[in-house]
Design an enzyme around this catalytic site. Structure first.
Site, short mmCIF file in Angstrom:
data_model
loop_
_atom_site.label_atom_id
_atom_site.label_comp_id
_atom_site.label_asym_id
_atom_site.label_seq_id
_atom_site.Cartn_x
_atom_site.Cartn_y
_atom_site.Cartn_z
N ALA A 95 -57.43 26.32 67.47
CA ALA A 95 -58.01 27.30 68.38
C ALA A 95 -57.02 28.43 68.65
O ALA A 95 -55.81 28.26 68.50
CB ALA A 95 -58.37 26.62 69.70
N GLY A 97 -55.79 31.28 71.46
CA GLY A 97 -55.87 31.72 72.84
C GLY A 97 -55.15 33.04 72.97
O GLY A 97 -54.54 33.52 72.01
N MET A 99 -52.48 33.77 74.68
CA MET A 99 -51.03 33.63 74.64
C MET A 99 -50.55 32.80 73.47
O MET A 99 -49.43 32.93 73.02
CB MET A 99 -50.54 32.90 75.91
CG MET A 99 -50.72 33.64 77.19
SD MET A 99 -49.69 32.93 78.49
CE MET A 99 -49.91 31.17 78.33
N VAL A 102 -53.36 27.01 68.99
CA VAL A 102 -53.27 25.55 68.99
C VAL A 102 -53.49 25.04 67.58
O VAL A 102 -54.45 25.44 66.91
CB VAL A 102 -54.31 24.92 69.94
CG1 VAL A 102 -54.17 23.40 69.96
CG2 VAL A 102 -54.15 25.47 71.35
N ASP A 211 -62.04 24.34 85.36
CA ASP A 211 -62.98 24.62 84.28
C ASP A 211 -63.58 23.32 83.76
O ASP A 211 -63.59 23.07 82.55
CB ASP A 211 -62.25 25.39 83.16
CG ASP A 211 -63.24 26.02 82.16
OD1 ASP A 211 -64.42 26.21 82.54
OD2 ASP A 211 -62.84 26.28 81.02
#
Lengths: 866, 192
Positions: A95, A97, A99, A102, A211
């Site tokens: 994934a 993001g 910043m 992953v 979340d």
């Protein structure tokens, strides 16, 4: 809503309309659809669904670049693929993001293990970004221990770029897992309670997830829920302005408005209550398969409007609406129900009531209307699963207890036993502990006074010290039966008690009041160990000394009376208990008033013996009501002593109101008590015993015999392991378990238990005690052999005559059964005489419910007709 | 670079580009065959071998079938990726079915193609077989939209290339892709 394939021509039309509508804003879309689908609501519905799905795809796309291309490109562009990072090899990107990126990693030495590696993007090493990245590492490190939170394995830096290695969870979304495995509601609730445990653990570390949604709650193949993605979670500090101690943070908008709380979408302070809300939406979906609303990527104003103001249907209603809907809706309802192994109708029924209430309390618009913590949700679910009433019900006694109401005669007998157990359990409560320490303090003060007055002062202090030393490790200074049985106390200690008693008696004659106080302390300690023959003379001597040297209204006289009340009560000498406690109550009411814990305690004791043993119903009823009210007002509705009052009142009413509609209220009280005990189980293990006793009784009246037996046996085993075998509470609970066995038709095991109990009582010199009588009585009921039955009932009757007296309820009850046995053996004259005598007793007892007299009259008629 | 039948993938690509239907079929067979071979090779490789295990199936197949220089020569990668897209779809579906059978048979051993499958399913947040089922339904309603998904999602072609291949406007492809995604998404997650 289930999609169905449509005809190609129709699909062509839908495609055209979709493309025309897709770029319009919400209002224009609506008017366009109004116009175009005027005669085709089904098509309109289809279009709305596709448009909503399109919007969601724009926000969180699932159809991104092709896997193929991604692979090829990653190979060409990401030099880290295949790179070794410590003991891990980077396999592929998982994934992206803002910043960081992953990666999936794999351990290259030792055992095989997949991990997720989060690596800060290059060029972002500003102090701020680094700070936030390290915060996430800290946060995961804090939660490492919890099995349901993806753990942190390692952290380090690659060319100055920090990274951390964490558990890679291969699991399904919780919603999908439940559906794929067709989990029934109870299984779903258990799984969800596990999730609550993980979130609660995070909250304890001052971490709010913020979340929570199905895609962040995975379930592994082993069925273990795992909380992932603390990416937007924050370490929180306690807001000094909030006296509730809630964790707050001014709040960045959540990623997923469908599960976000009103305060989150409105940009308010985000607290642990926000996680409560999100979990509520997840629970809503897990249970009903429906979602309260779908805002997807609607305009912000619309999201705020829906989440903050739109009333949420209770889950069962959402399902009802599907059931009442068109074919598609019905199909959908059928599929949802099937995934829960139900029919749509039965699912809706199962949800309505408690589960609806639990969910709605989670998703209350106002934070204060929700459960105060995630832990509370878990406890609530536990209460629900155990058949106790839930908190979300509040005190509404309109509580649908129909399921509990099953007229059951035997419940009366059971209630008696349980009530007795309750009272014995009560002796170990907080109030008693406080009283005990106060007692010791008073004794010390008095000894101090004596110190100044008398020459034997030194000796007194020594004795006191030794008494305290003897009993303190076992907290037996008061009459604390909720401590341990005599078999758990080293003989040296009981010998020390005897020594002290002897010294106090021989040496303190000049200081009768000090002597009385010490004798009483030692007597209570003996009583607490179930060593009644040792306790009795000491307590009596203390009482006599006080009677001689104190005015009749002195509070110490009341203390003595109270002690004598307890020690006679646990021996089954109820008449004596009533007398002692009445005296204690009179003095305390006069000296302390009604609004005092000691007065309250005496009222409870007296109510118990009057209601259970002496069957003085109206007086007991009034006392129980006063006690309950006082405790609710002064100790609070959740206090463990309030629990005892509820259980006492409930069991009493169950007995008094058997077969009447009021029984519902009784069961509600018992259940509320159970919930309180469950909450206090950790700190007061004895409460679990009492809770199980109550539960056993409830289940028994639900005709759920096996569960009732299980609860009774659990109570017995817990009590025995906590207190040892030689303890009055264990005697009582053992009797309950044995009777439950008997009700299930397991005579052999029941008899085995009665025999064991009697052997134990004999070993303690209690073969003529009330408990021994009870065991003989029930053994008699269990036996199929008339001679054996008669033998045991006669033995019981003899004990009751001696301990309780002739005109006592239990004596008469035993007498009546003995009469029936005798009659069955053909000695009808003797039987009639005995039955008439029993009937006289029942009639003499004030306020006795007509039940027993009616029952006995029926028996007499039967005998006469033969 | 040659397939086992001796035909050059580059040749096949050239011919397919010129509209040779047979070459297109053969290209697909070649790509599919190669993907399967790589997959099986990975499956039978010993577990301790770390040099190839983490390398994904498709990387292998693509690297072995076509070299960057050949790619440059072709100039237009669309035919190759189209074939790759369809082959990819089929390999994955085959594998997902195999996995299902293994699961039922109780054999839980992990095989490397799982990696690729997991990647796709991670992205979809759904099972691949559900996508396949939905995609078949979409194709029944509008075959071109199904083809766009194959080319876009599985092969990763740019819009203009897909438009050229299907001989429609880019705008049409964009519309197809948009509604196809929306419909499939809803089909996959209607109970979310």
């Amino acid at each position: 809503m289930k999609t169905t394939r449509v005809h190609p021509d129709k699909w062509q039309r839908i495609t055209e309309l979709f493309l025309a509508a897709v770029d319009l804003d919400v209002a224009d879309r609506r008017s366009m659809l109004d116009e175009a689908c005027r005669d085709d609501p089904a098509m309109r519905h289809e279009l709305e669904q596709i448009l909503a799905s399109h919007d969601a795809e724009q926000v969180e796309p699932i159809f991104q670049a092709s896997p193929l291309q991604t692979f090829v490109e990653q190979r060409g562009t990401d030099e880290l693929i295949g790179h070794q990072l410590g003991t891990y090899e980077i396999v592929r990107s998982l994934a992206e993001g803002g910043m960081s990126r992953v990666y999936l990693g794999r351990r290259t030495s030792g055992y095989e293990q997949e991990v997720a590696i989060k690596l800060l993007r290059p060029g972002l090493d500003t102090a701020d970004v680094l700070g936030r990245f390290h915060q996430e590492i800290e946060l995961l490190a804090a939660l490492y221990e919890h099995p349901s939170i993806a753990g942190l394995y390692d952290a380090g830096a690659l060319d100055g770029r920090p990274y951390f290695v964490m558990e890679y969870v291969r699991g399904q979304w919780i919603t999908k897992y439940c559906d794929a495995n067709q989990l029934a509601l109870r299984e779903r609730l258990k799984l969800f309670a596990g999730v609550c445990g993980a979130v609660a653990a995070a909250h304890r570390h001052a971490i709010i997830h913020r979340d929570l949604k199905p895609s962040n709650i995975l379930v592994t193949d082993e069925g273990l829920p795992k909380l992932i993605d603390f990416g937007i979670a924050k370490l929180q500090t306690v807001d000094p302005g909030a006296d509730s101690g809630e964790l707050t943070e001014e709040g960045s908008r959540p990623l997923t408005p469908d599960y976000a709380s009103p305060e989150q979408v409105a940009g308010g302070a985000v607290t642990t209550a926000s996680d409560v809300y999100s979990l509520g939406i997840v629970l809503y979906e897990l249970l009903s398969g429906c979602r309260p609303y779908r805002v997807g990527s609607a305009a912000m104003a619309e999201i705020v409007d829906t989440v903050c103001h739109q009333t949420i249907d209770r889950p069962s209603l959402a399902l009802q609406k599907l059931i009442a809907g068109d074919d598609d809706a019905q199909q959908c309802a059928a599929a949802l129900a099937q995934a829960r192994e139900q029919t749509p109708e039965s699912l809706s029924r199962a949800l309505s009531g408690d589960l609806d209430k639990i969910v709605l309390m989670c998703v209350h618009k106002e934070r204060d209307g929700r459960y105060s913590s995630v832990e509370q949700i878990a406890r609530e679910i536990e209460r629900y699963l155990n058949g106790f009433p839930i908190r979300a019900r509040g005190d509404a006694l309109g509580y649908r207890l129909g399921k509990f109401v099953r007229r059951n005669r035997t419940a009366v007998t059971l209630a008696s036993t349980a009530l007795l157990a309750l009272v014995v359990g009560t002796l170990g409560t907080t109030t008693q502990a406080i009283r005990a320490s106060k007692h010791a303090r008073n004794a010390a003060l008095e000894a101090d006074r004596a110190n100044r007055e008398a020459t034997a002062a030194r000796a007194v202090s020594d004795y006191l010290a030794r008494v305290v030393e003897t009993v303190a490790p076992y907290r037996l200074a008061g009459f604390q039966i909720g401590s341990v049985g005599a078999d758990r106390v080293p003989i040296a200690r009981t010998e020390a008690l005897a020594e002290n008693a002897a010294l106090v008696r021989s040496d303190l004659g000049q200081h009768p009041l000090v002597q009385a106080r010490l004798l009483e302390a030692i007597g209570r300690a003996y009583g607490g160990l179930g060593m009644f023959s040792d306790a009795d003379p000491l307590l009596l001597q203390a009482a006599q000394l006080r009677d001689e040297h104190l005015p009749g209204h002195h509070l110490d006289v009341a203390n003595s009376a109270e002690s004598l009340g307890w020690v006679t009560f646990v021996q089954g000498r109820f008449r004596d208990s009533v007398e002692h406690w009445r005296r204690a109550l009179d003095i305390r009411q006069a000296q302390l008033g009604d609004d005092h814990p000691e007065t309250d305690l005496t009222k409870f004791s007296l109510a118990t013996v009057l209601g259970f043993a002496e069957r003085h119903y109206s007086e007991a009823d009034a006392l129980f009501a006063e006690v309950l009210q006082w405790r609710e007002e002064n100790l609070g509705p959740d206090h463990v002593d309030t629990g005892y009052a509820l259980l006492g009142s409930g069991l009493f009413r169950l007995q008094a109101d058997a077969g009447r509609p009021e029984q519902q209220a009784a069961l509600t009280m018992i259940a509320r008590a159970g919930a309180i005990f469950a909450d206090h189980a950790a700190t007061q293990p004895i409460a679990t015993v009492i809770s199980d006793v109550g539960q056993s009784l409830m289940l028994s009246s639900l005709a759920s015999k096996e569960d009732a037996l299980a609860a009774a046996e659990r109570a017995f085993n817990t009590a025995r392991s906590l207190l040892g075998r030689h303890h009055p509470l264990v005697d009582f609970v053992g009797l309950l378990a044995a009777n439950e066995l008997l009700r299930q038709g397991n005579r052999d095991e029941a008899v085995h238990m009665y025999r064991d109990a009697l052997a134990d009582l004999r070993a303690r010199g209690l073969e003529n005690s009330y408990f021994a009588g009870r065991n003989h009585e029930h053994w008699g009921h269990a036996s199929l052999d008339h001679d054996e039955t008669e033998q045991h009932l006669r033995r019981a009757l003899a004990i009751y005559e001696d301990v309780l007296g002739h005109r006592a309820w239990r004596t008469a009850w035993c007498q009546a059964h003995l009469a029936l046995t005798i009659h069955a053996q053909g000695r009808s004259d003797e039987a009639h005489e005995m039955l008439d005598d029993a009937r006289q007793t029942f009639l003499q007892i004030r306020n006795e419910g007509r039940d027993t007299v009616t029952w006995i009259d029926g028996r007499i008629r039967n005998l006469q007709n033969r | 670079m040659s397939s086992e039948s001796g035909e050059s993938v580059t040749d096949l690509l050239h011919r397919a580009q010129q509209g040779d239907a047979e070459a297109t079929d053969r290209l697909f067979e070649t790509v599919y065959g190669e993907l399967r071979r790589v997959a099986e090779g990975l499956m039978h490789r010993e577990r301790g071998d770390h040099t190839l295990q983490p390398t994904a199936l498709v990387n292998e197949a693509a690297a072995r079938l076509i070299q960057p220089s050949a790619m440059d020569q072709i100039g237009n990668r669309s035919q190759f990726f189209a074939a790759m897209g369809r082959a990819m779809r089929r390999v994955l579906v085959d594998h997902a079915r195999l996995r299902l059978r293994k699961k039922r048979g109780g054999d839980q051993a992990k095989i490397p193609l799982d990696e690729t499958l997991a990647f796709v399913e991670d992205q979809l947040q759904a099972e691949l077989l559900s996508l396949e089922e939905a995609l078949a339904e979409l194709e029944a309603m509008q075959p071109r939209q199904g083809r766009v998904v194959e080319l876009k999602f599985f092969a990763g072609l740019p819009m203009d290339e897909i438009a050229r291949m299907l001989e429609v406007s880019v705008r049409t492809v964009q519309g197809d892709w948009m509604i196809a995604r929306a419909w499939l998404r809803r089909r996959l997650h209607e109970n979310d």
